[in-house]
Design an enzyme around this catalytic site. Sequence first.
Site, PDB file in Angstrom:
ATOM      1  N   GLU A 252       0.882  -1.171   0.000  1.00  0.00           N
ATOM      2  CA  GLU A 252       0.000   0.000   0.000  1.00  0.00           C
ATOM      3  C   GLU A 252       0.911   1.210   0.000  1.00  0.00           C
ATOM      4  O   GLU A 252       1.525   1.545   1.014  1.00  0.00           O
ATOM      5  CB  GLU A 252      -0.927  -0.030   1.223  1.00  0.00           C
ATOM      6  CG  GLU A 252      -2.101   0.927   1.113  1.00  0.00           C
ATOM      7  CD  GLU A 252      -1.827   2.269   1.752  1.00  0.00           C
ATOM      8  OE1 GLU A 252      -1.429   3.203   1.011  1.00  0.00           O
ATOM      9  OE2 GLU A 252      -1.991   2.383   2.964  1.00  0.00           O
ATOM     10  N   CYS A 286      -2.199   9.096   2.663  1.00  0.00           N
ATOM     11  CA  CYS A 286      -2.068   8.680   1.265  1.00  0.00           C
ATOM     12  C   CYS A 286      -3.381   8.792   0.514  1.00  0.00           C
ATOM     13  O   CYS A 286      -3.385   8.862  -0.720  1.00  0.00           O
ATOM     14  CB  CYS A 286      -1.524   7.259   1.186  1.00  0.00           C
ATOM     15  SG  CYS A 286      -2.441   6.082   2.192  1.00  0.00           S
TER      16      CYS A 286
END
Length: 476
Positions: A252, A286
């Site tokens: 990720e 993010c």
Amino acid sequence: MSTVLYRCPELLIGGEWRPGRHEQRLVVRNPATGEPLDELRLASADDLQLALQTTQQAFEHWRQVPAHERCARLERGVARLRENTERIAHLLTLEQGKTLAEARMECAMAADLIKWYAEEARRVYGRVIPARLPNSRMEVFKFPVGPVAAFSPWNFPLVLSARKLGGAIAAGCSIVLKAAEETPASVAAMVDCLNQELPPGVVQLLYGVPAEVSQALIASPVVRKVTFTGSVPVGRHLAELSARHLKRITLELGGHAPVIVCGDADIARTVNLMVQHKFRNAGQACLAPTRFFVDRRIYGDFVDAFGATQALRVGAGMAAETQMGPVASARRQAAVQDLIARSVAAGARPVASAVPEAGYFVAPTLLADVPLDAPVMSEEPFGPVACAVPFDSLDQAIAQANHNPYGLAGYLFTDSAKAILAVSERLEVGSLAVNGMGVSVPEAPFGGVKDSGYGSESGTEGMEAFLDTKFMHYVA
């Protein structure tokens, strides 16, 4: 001012807290002041080997523990985590900088994640396949993949560690977590809540020199699964290292989330939601909305409304009135300020406010009228910076949103079914929120496409990441 005493934690190896034996130490600092909090002792090569040895031993036992017991143990750990929320939240704010309200929310989110995985442990099903022969049976089994090496970052240290801890432990794996050296105390406090309810060695916590830790863990034949959340360059390196040793890896990585605001959007509601989401944790997320593509007909009104971010109260996370804290480090502060300067030099128009001089503060900033070739359109800001660009057609907005190597999360504001269908099919992201912010919940998969990584965390897909599949054909 916090009344919680800050101390850097020791390493958790084999169920015991012990000091790291590396000759190097790191200073943990308070981002709101830049002042040191304590020194962190790191793992030596011998510490790493001991962790690998004990995680293998723990796995052989833990894999045989019934799912209902794994669930019960994790739920007791979650109860401890909830009981200690206030103390852990104070530690998190001291070392990471986010507001105390955000830290409390992160504790709650981490608890929810682990609880969901605990419940999911009882729902790991195989299946029976109709046999081709008489007196035979064909079955598919799910079983834990093995010891896990996990790497979590500093921006959401509790939540992003919980995603890995919850899934691995619930699946029947043991796990060695290398957490971020910038935020050691809060993660250690959370891990301790779980460790008190688990057999020794099921969960281990390390801090160390990143290259040394990743090389030792991933190269070891003990580790069967790798999971990482962090930057694209480090993710590429770990993917190469994992491939060299044929290890499964979940990545990720970064994000640069596009927001498409159509002409029929409610400007006030859209801006209110996006300002909250963008400047949460000082933009160090993010999935933070960053690139705003706004219908030209409402672009001016949108920029004016977004400019109200100048009224956000920026300060130390411990202060009750603070709405946005500092970024996490002097290095992050310099990187964000440099990106703003280079983008303004390329033609962007800044709208920003003043911030405290001490500490690692960056003003919440909107860059308006941004040229498409400005640095901020392609480089992930990972800070309190948003950029706005007008568009003339939905096709143009989608094309510009996709003109970026990242593909983690995206946002759309419209009441048009046609626009929703087009964006949901064509926007290159792993998660899409329409008229809202919810792209990350425990019961749904979270992951990206393109340079934002591969594999999923959370949801049933996140549980599958820690499982292997075995087919059996039995003839009587």
